[in-house]
Design a protein around this motif. Sequence first.
Motif, PDB file in Angstrom:
ATOM      1  N   LYS A  38       0.817  -1.212   0.000  1.00 31.37           N
ATOM      2  CA  LYS A  38       0.000   0.000   0.000  1.00 31.37           C
ATOM      3  C   LYS A  38       0.855   1.267   0.000  1.00 31.37           C
ATOM      4  CE  LYS A  38      -1.986  -1.436   3.692  1.00 31.37           C
ATOM      5  NZ  LYS A  38      -1.420  -2.800   3.628  1.00 31.37           N
ATOM      6  N   SER A  39       1.812   1.308   0.917  1.00 29.19           N
ATOM      7  CA  SER A  39       2.621   2.527   1.038  1.00 29.19           C
ATOM      8  C   SER A  39       3.503   2.718  -0.195  1.00 29.19           C
ATOM      9  CB  SER A  39       3.483   2.458   2.305  1.00 29.19           C
ATOM     10  OG  SER A  39       2.654   2.257   3.426  1.00 29.19           O
ATOM     11  N   THR A  40       4.078   1.634  -0.684  1.00 24.33           N
ATOM     12  CA  THR A  40       4.934   1.728  -1.880  1.00 24.33           C
ATOM     13  C   THR A  40       4.108   2.207  -3.076  1.00 24.33           C
ATOM     14  OG1 THR A  40       6.087  -0.196  -0.977  1.00 24.33           O
ATOM     15  CG2 THR A  40       6.708   0.488  -3.178  1.00 24.33           C
ATOM     16  N   ALA A  52       4.999   7.954   1.794  1.00 25.81           N
ATOM     17  CA  ALA A  52       4.404   6.983   2.722  1.00 25.81           C
ATOM     18  C   ALA A  52       5.525   6.050   3.180  1.00 25.81           C
ATOM     19  CB  ALA A  52       3.302   6.202   2.027  1.00 25.81           C
ATOM     20  N   LYS A  53       5.558   5.798   4.452  1.00 28.93           N
ATOM     21  CA  LYS A  53       6.635   4.969   5.015  1.00 28.93           C
ATOM     22  C   LYS A  53       6.441   3.504   4.614  1.00 28.93           C
ATOM     23  CE  LYS A  53       8.787   7.994   7.822  1.00 28.93           C
ATOM     24  NZ  LYS A  53       8.288   9.141   7.042  1.00 28.93           N
ATOM     25  N   VAL A  54       7.471   2.950   4.013  1.00 28.69           N
ATOM     26  CA  VAL A  54       7.429   1.539   3.646  1.00 28.69           C
ATOM     27  C   VAL A  54       7.990   0.744   4.813  1.00 28.69           C
ATOM     28  CG1 VAL A  54       8.381  -0.190   2.079  1.00 28.69           C
ATOM     29  CG2 VAL A  54       7.635   2.015   1.193  1.00 28.69           C
ATOM     30  N   ARG A  60       3.684  -3.177  11.211  1.00 35.94           N
ATOM     31  CA  ARG A  60       4.113  -2.105  12.107  1.00 35.94           C
ATOM     32  C   ARG A  60       3.419  -0.762  11.849  1.00 35.94           C
ATOM     33  NH1 ARG A  60       9.180  -2.739  14.565  1.00 35.94           N
ATOM     34  NH2 ARG A  60       9.215  -0.549  15.115  1.00 35.94           N
ATOM     35  N   THR A  61       3.171  -0.440  10.587  1.00 31.11           N
ATOM     36  CA  THR A  61       2.617   0.892  10.307  1.00 31.11           C
ATOM     37  C   THR A  61       1.110   0.881  10.481  1.00 31.11           C
ATOM     38  OG1 THR A  61       2.776   0.248   8.003  1.00 31.11           O
ATOM     39  CG2 THR A  61       4.341   1.907   8.775  1.00 31.11           C
ATOM     40  N   GLN A  62       0.678   0.828  11.734  1.00 31.42           N
ATOM     41  CA  GLN A  62      -0.745   0.725  11.991  1.00 31.42           C
ATOM     42  C   GLN A  62      -1.358   2.082  12.294  1.00 31.42           C
ATOM     43  OE1 GLN A  62      -1.940  -1.668  10.764  1.00 31.42           O
ATOM     44  NE2 GLN A  62      -1.718  -3.614  11.784  1.00 31.42           N
ATOM     45  N   VAL A  76      -5.697   8.093   1.445  1.00 28.87           N
ATOM     46  CA  VAL A  76      -5.542   7.566   2.807  1.00 28.87           C
ATOM     47  C   VAL A  76      -4.951   6.159   2.752  1.00 28.87           C
ATOM     48  CG1 VAL A  76      -6.717   6.989   4.967  1.00 28.87           C
ATOM     49  CG2 VAL A  76      -7.490   8.943   3.613  1.00 28.87           C
ATOM     50  N   ASP A  77      -3.819   6.014   3.384  1.00 28.60           N
ATOM     51  CA  ASP A  77      -3.125   4.725   3.497  1.00 28.60           C
ATOM     52  C   ASP A  77      -3.704   4.043   4.749  1.00 28.60           C
ATOM     53  OD1 ASP A  77      -1.258   2.700   3.373  1.00 28.60           O
ATOM     54  OD2 ASP A  77       0.500   3.986   3.681  1.00 28.60           O
ATOM     55  N   LEU A  78      -4.533   3.035   4.522  1.00 29.10           N
ATOM     56  CA  LEU A  78      -5.203   2.378   5.665  1.00 29.10           C
ATOM     57  C   LEU A  78      -4.251   1.420   6.371  1.00 29.10           C
ATOM     58  CD1 LEU A  78      -8.754   1.268   4.443  1.00 29.10           C
ATOM     59  CD2 LEU A  78      -8.117   3.359   5.628  1.00 29.10           C
TER      60      LEU A  78
END
Length: 204
Positions: A38-40, A52-54, A60-62, A76-78
């Motif tokens: 998602k982030s990538t 967006a942090k990969v 971890r990226t909650q 929005v990165d869910l």
Amino acid sequence: MSNLFSHCEFLISAYKTSQLPPDEGMEIAFAGRSNSGKSTTINALTNHKGLAKVSKTPGRTQLFNCFQFQPNMRLVDLPGYGYAKVPAKMKKHWDKEIDSYLMNRQSLIGVVIIMDIRHPMKKFDEQMLTWAHQSGLHSHVLLNKADKLNNNDIKKTLMQVNQQIKQYSQSTTCQVFSALRRQGTAELSQILTPWFTASENEHP
Ligand SMILES: Nc1nc2c(ncn2[C@@H]2O[C@H](COP(=O)(O)OP(=O)(O)O)[C@@H](O)[C@H]2O)c(=O)[nH]1
Ligand SMILES: [Mg+2]
């Protein structure tokens, strides 16, 4: 290449839906299992490597990470769903927050569902497709990590998934993607742009 999403900036990370930006304008959500990319994908679409942090460690990226590319237009990165190693209490929190987001967010106009092309159409992906259809939202499936498969397998999977998604909604679309190689970003941008530029009442 420049697109509607090229001038995107980080807005806020929310731990709870109550911390999200005001529920105004339009936004689309990037949903998918943890580690699906998602982030990538957001970085590839916005042509902004570190936006967006990969995550190096899955699960971890909650947070709900919100990005703005035009006044009152957001990506929005869910938080990723379905990551087994998350402690039960955290999982419960996220299920609740994601449900609440999906049910109540008025500015949400569509979802991009990101799947690993090697493991498409898992239970949560199907739930998301069902829910998007029932809620009258746009939906688009990305078969990500295509760089991991050969052309034959890519074609086969695309055909299968295209047939499967039609069972959920005639208007759901699907494409092959590689966030890592930024392959498919032009097509993605072409699909998403009309979601924002068409009249607000033209949901499928
Ligand atoms: N091979 C490959 N790896 C990818 C691709 N997209 C993402 N990844 C990798 O998958 C891992 C998870 O990516 P991330 O964007 O953090 O996934 P998220 O948890 O869904 O946000 C990272 O190691 C990424 O580098 C892709 O298209 N191809
Ligand atoms: Mg992520």
